[in-house]
Design a protein around this motif. Structure first.
Motif: not given
Length: 119
Positions: A5-16, A48-50, A83-89
């Motif tokens: 984990k310590k070798s990985l650079a973080p980044y922002r996803t579209k959800d923030g 809020l995203h899906r 569990l977050i099914p596909p298409g679920t906000a």
């Protein structure tokens, strides 16, 4: 195969959220899924995203929050899995005083292109 984990650079996803990709087909030998750790600071709510294709699992490893899944909202804390099914906000709010840490498993693997912002 091991990823430090310590070798990985973080980044922002579209959800923030701030993400570290622990295992992803673009970087390791995993083929059909991805595993990431998301960090949501105190008082922050992700957008809020899906995901149109990916099924996602959140496993809370630290902190407490409020999960929005479709039209439902419920409290979550360390040890809970969602569990977050596909298409679920969905979105999550950190209601605690420490960072909310979430292991996020996506199958197929996470892609920005599969994320649709809803707000």
């Amino acid at each position: 195969m091991i990823t430090a984990k310590k070798s990985l650079a973080p980044y922002r996803t579209k959800d923030g959220s701030l993400i570290r990709e622990l295992l992803h087909p673009d970087h390791q030998a995993v083929k059909n899924q991805s595993l990431a750790e998301a960090t949501v600071p105190p008082g922050v709510t992700t957008h809020l995203h899906r995901h149109l294709q990916s099924e996602e699992i959140y496993h809370i490893t630290q902190g407490e929050g409020v999960m929005r899944l479709g039209n439902e909202e419920f409290p979550v804390e360390a040890g809970d899995s969602i569990l977050i099914p596909p298409g679920t906000a969905h979105a999550i709010r950190n209601r605690g005083t420490d960072d909310l840490l979430i292991l996020c498993c996506c199958a197929p693997a996470y892609r920005h292109e599969d994320t649709e912002l809803l707000e």
